[in-house]
Design a protein around this motif. Structure first.
Motif, PDB file in Angstrom:
ATOM      1  N   ASP A 153      -5.618   8.999 -11.048  1.00 45.08           N
ATOM      2  CA  ASP A 153      -5.819  10.425 -10.778  1.00 45.08           C
ATOM      3  C   ASP A 153      -4.497  11.146 -10.588  1.00 45.08           C
ATOM      4  OD1 ASP A 153      -8.533  10.065 -10.954  1.00 45.08           O
ATOM      5  OD2 ASP A 153      -8.850   9.918  -8.780  1.00 45.08           O
ATOM      6  N   ARG A 154      -3.563  10.471  -9.939  1.00 49.25           N
ATOM      7  CA  ARG A 154      -2.305  11.145  -9.595  1.00 49.25           C
ATOM      8  C   ARG A 154      -1.280  11.095 -10.727  1.00 49.25           C
ATOM      9  NH1 ARG A 154       1.328  10.173  -4.095  1.00 49.25           N
ATOM     10  NH2 ARG A 154       2.699  11.978  -4.386  1.00 49.25           N
ATOM     11  N   HIS A 155      -1.199   9.968 -11.419  1.00 47.63           N
ATOM     12  CA  HIS A 155      -0.118   9.789 -12.390  1.00 47.63           C
ATOM     13  C   HIS A 155      -0.584   9.679 -13.844  1.00 47.63           C
ATOM     14  CE1 HIS A 155       2.831   9.301  -9.185  1.00 47.63           C
ATOM     15  NE2 HIS A 155       2.001   8.469  -8.579  1.00 47.63           N
ATOM     16  N   ARG A 183      -7.898   3.786  -8.712  1.00 47.20           N
ATOM     17  CA  ARG A 183      -8.386   5.085  -9.195  1.00 47.20           C
ATOM     18  C   ARG A 183      -7.459   6.216  -8.740  1.00 47.20           C
ATOM     19  NH1 ARG A 183     -13.260   5.409 -11.465  1.00 47.20           N
ATOM     20  NH2 ARG A 183     -14.605   3.548 -11.428  1.00 47.20           N
ATOM     21  N   ALA A 184      -6.959   6.099  -7.528  1.00 43.13           N
ATOM     22  CA  ALA A 184      -6.049   7.131  -7.023  1.00 43.13           C
ATOM     23  C   ALA A 184      -4.766   7.167  -7.847  1.00 43.13           C
ATOM     24  CB  ALA A 184      -5.736   6.865  -5.553  1.00 43.13           C
ATOM     25  N   MET A 185      -4.302   6.012  -8.263  1.00 40.05           N
ATOM     26  CA  MET A 185      -3.111   5.961  -9.125  1.00 40.05           C
ATOM     27  C   MET A 185      -3.341   6.725 -10.430  1.00 40.05           C
ATOM     28  SD  MET A 185      -1.963   1.991  -8.851  1.00 40.05           S
ATOM     29  CE  MET A 185      -1.254   1.283  -7.369  1.00 40.05           C
ATOM     30  N   ASP A 188       0.821  -1.212   0.000  1.00 38.25           N
ATOM     31  CA  ASP A 188       0.000   0.000   0.000  1.00 38.25           C
ATOM     32  C   ASP A 188       0.853   1.260   0.000  1.00 38.25           C
ATOM     33  OD1 ASP A 188      -2.134  -1.696   0.023  1.00 38.25           O
ATOM     34  OD2 ASP A 188      -2.633  -1.408   2.144  1.00 38.25           O
ATOM     35  N   GLY A 192     -10.343   1.712  -5.128  1.00 37.60           N
ATOM     36  CA  GLY A 192      -9.977   3.068  -4.726  1.00 37.60           C
ATOM     37  C   GLY A 192      -8.500   3.351  -4.947  1.00 37.60           C
ATOM     38  N   GLN A 193      -7.671   2.387  -4.638  1.00 38.39           N
ATOM     39  CA  GLN A 193      -6.232   2.574  -4.850  1.00 38.39           C
ATOM     40  C   GLN A 193      -5.911   2.703  -6.336  1.00 38.39           C
ATOM     41  OE1 GLN A 193      -5.221  -0.972  -2.514  1.00 38.39           O
ATOM     42  NE2 GLN A 193      -3.874   0.296  -1.243  1.00 38.39           N
ATOM     43  N   THR A 201       1.149   4.397  -3.132  1.00 41.18           N
ATOM     44  CA  THR A 201       1.002   5.852  -2.976  1.00 41.18           C
ATOM     45  C   THR A 201       2.340   6.567  -3.142  1.00 41.18           C
ATOM     46  OG1 THR A 201       1.280   5.668  -0.564  1.00 41.18           O
ATOM     47  CG2 THR A 201      -0.974   5.570  -1.442  1.00 41.18           C
TER      48      THR A 201
END
Length: 516
Positions: free
Chosen positions: A399-401, A395-397, A369, A392-393, A373
């Motif tokens: 969104d960020r990269h 999607r966060a990837m 984890d 969620g993880q 991040t």
């Protein structure tokens, strides 16, 4: 050749009655695809052999034919295939040992568990390639006799055989104690001195590129030495004496041995030819001290081999990976890292170390984890396919990269259908991302349609069971034959359409869907 029929032949959803129908119209290509099916009945196997006799060999290898199904007189190649699989009958081997076709006798010589009288007949064969094939596979009592064979090609085969006694391998390597060979394949065919053109224009020429003979059979003698050096049964002390051999191929072959004294490996690690040094770097017997030296090699191939070495020190690996293209792969040394080393790599300030670790799929959840991040996109890209990551993880990837990680996120087996659709609409969706979506089992029809714009994505999507039948029907007439075969092989193709295609594409029907 009909690519539609070939695709249908491999379609796992093709009903039994349509398999029957397809067999009756199959050409050799379609028959080959049919032979790979796992649901053939005995009746269908017999019908397939009747329709396309040449497919019998494939059916043997697929396990469909036994001794009771084969007539060695009418089907010698099928009989050879079964003998090669360790089956068949001794009388078949005796029959084939007299076959006028040299190629068949060669294939027979490579078969296991031949009767002793058949081996003797092949040893006495008039064609040297047949005898050489025997020498490649025979037991040690036969190779011991053939080591002094007058033909150098037979000796080369003996040198490659792992059953040849070590003392004889050493003799073949150095020539000590053996009479000189009197013939080779070059002087059998050409007036010596002769050097074979590497770009030989003769279509029927069987000589290896660069083969030469000035009366000493030099190229074949060199091949004997290479074969002996490659043979692990050859004594290490005899092999070590070739460390300074003028032939690059000899030194290259020597460098792959795992029983060399350290002094020999060190000498080879300084070889002027990068390929030799690369072979040393890939040798699992090389120690960490020599790998440290090779890690600074100017050759990318050498450094890459160091990175893939199972025993490379971690600090050396991280340094090499920082200046060498390794590719998205789990390196052996990382896979074998201890729990303490995993912790060390996870805390490393160098993102290369974290990136290498992120390729593991057995990491503790807290470490995985944390890597998910990570601020460095290379690290996140490496961990993105871990099936333990949540939606969620993932999607966060993205969104960020963004585009730097979408292809790997799309390849994650747990990626949900909605996210796959979003990835295809991503403003910078890379071709690799579309290809990953096209092969993903959770991809929806909407996502798959989006993948059709990419050439490779189109090929993969055409075989995806979620692609709707109307789209499949369009793809059956695609200009790309690989798309056509994939669409015809799609299990979602309606049976009625399958039957219609077989009827329309029968040899006597003709159709614009038949592509050559």
């Amino acid at each position: 050749m009909s690519h539609v029929l070939c695709g249908l032949a491999a379609n796992s959803a093709l009903p039994e009655e349509l398999v029957d129908r397809l067999i009756t119209v199959a050409d050799s290509d379609t028959a080959a695809e049919l032979a790979g099916r796992e649901d053939l009945t005995r009746a269908q196997v017999r019908a397939l052999v009747t329709r396309a006799p040449e497919i019998a060999v494939r059916l043997v290898h697929e396990g469909w034919l036994t001794e009771a199904d084969i007539d060695p007189v009418a089907q010698p190649d099928a009989a050879l295939a079964l003998l090669g699989e360790g089956g068949g009958l001794p009388r078949w081997a005796r029959l084939l040992a007299k076959d006028p076709d040299r190629a068949r006798r060669e294939r027979l010589a490579a078969c296991p568990r031949l009767p002793a009288d058949v081996v003797e007949a092949l040893v006495a064969d008039v064609d040297v390639p047949v005898v050489a094939e025997v020498a490649s596979h025979a037991a040690r009592e036969v190779t011991a006799r053939l080591a002094a064979h007058p033909h150098a090609e037979v000796r080369r085969a003996v040198a490659a055989n792992g059953t040849t006694p070590p003392a004889l391998l050493a003799a073949l390597l150095t020539g000590a104690g053996l009479p000189a060979a009197r013939r080779c394949l070059v002087c059998d065919r050409e007036e010596v001195p002769f050097v074979h053109d590497r770009e030989c224009p003769r279509p029927d020429c069987e000589l290896p590129p660069g083969a030469s003979c000035d009366g000493s059979h030099e190229s074949t003698v060199l091949a004997v030495q290479e074969a002996a050096l490659r043979n692990p049964a050859t004594p290490a002390e005899a092999a070590a004496g070739f460390v300074d051999h003028p032939s690059v191929l000899v030194r290259w072959t020597l460098a792959a041995r795992t029983d060399l004294p350290p002094r020999v490996s060190q000498r080879l690690a300084a070889d002027p030819v990068p390929g030799v040094r690369e072979e040393v770097a890939a040798n699992p017997a090389v120690d960490g001290a020599l790998l440290r030296v090779l890690a600074g090699d100017p050759s990318h191939g050498v450094r890459r081999a160091v990175a893939h070495h199972p025993h490379v020190p971690l600090d050396v690996l991280v340094r090499v990976a920082g200046n060498t293209r390794i590719g998205p792969t789990l390196l052996p040394r990382i896979a074998a890292a201890s729990p303490a080393e995993v912790e060390e790599l996870a805390r490393a300030s160098d993102p290369v170390a974290r990136m290498l670790l992120a390729q593991r799929r057995d990491l503790p959840a807290r470490i995985r984890d944390a890597l998910a991040t990570d601020a460095d996109a290379k690290v996140v890209k490496s961990v993105a396919t871990d099936p333990g990551l949540s939606e969620g993880q993932l999607r966060a990837m993205v969104d960020r990269h963004g585009s730097r990680v979408v292809a790997k996120v799309a390849a994650n087996p747990g990626a949900p259908a909605a996210l796959l659709e979003e990835i295809t609409r991503h403003g910078h969706a890379a071709r690799k991302a579309l290809r990953a979506v096209a092969r993903h089992p959770r991809a929806t029809a909407t996502a798959l349609r989006a993948c059709l714009v990419d050439e490779e994505g189109r090929r993969r999507a055409a075989g995806h069971p979620a692609l709707p039948p109307p789209v499949l029907l369009e793809l059956l007439d695609d200009a790309d034959w690989q798309v056509v075969e994939a669409a015809a092989g799609n299990p979602s193709l309606p049976p009625a359409v399958m039957g219609d295609l077989i009827n329309r594409l029968s040899p006597d029907a003709g159709s614009p869907l038949t592509h050559s």
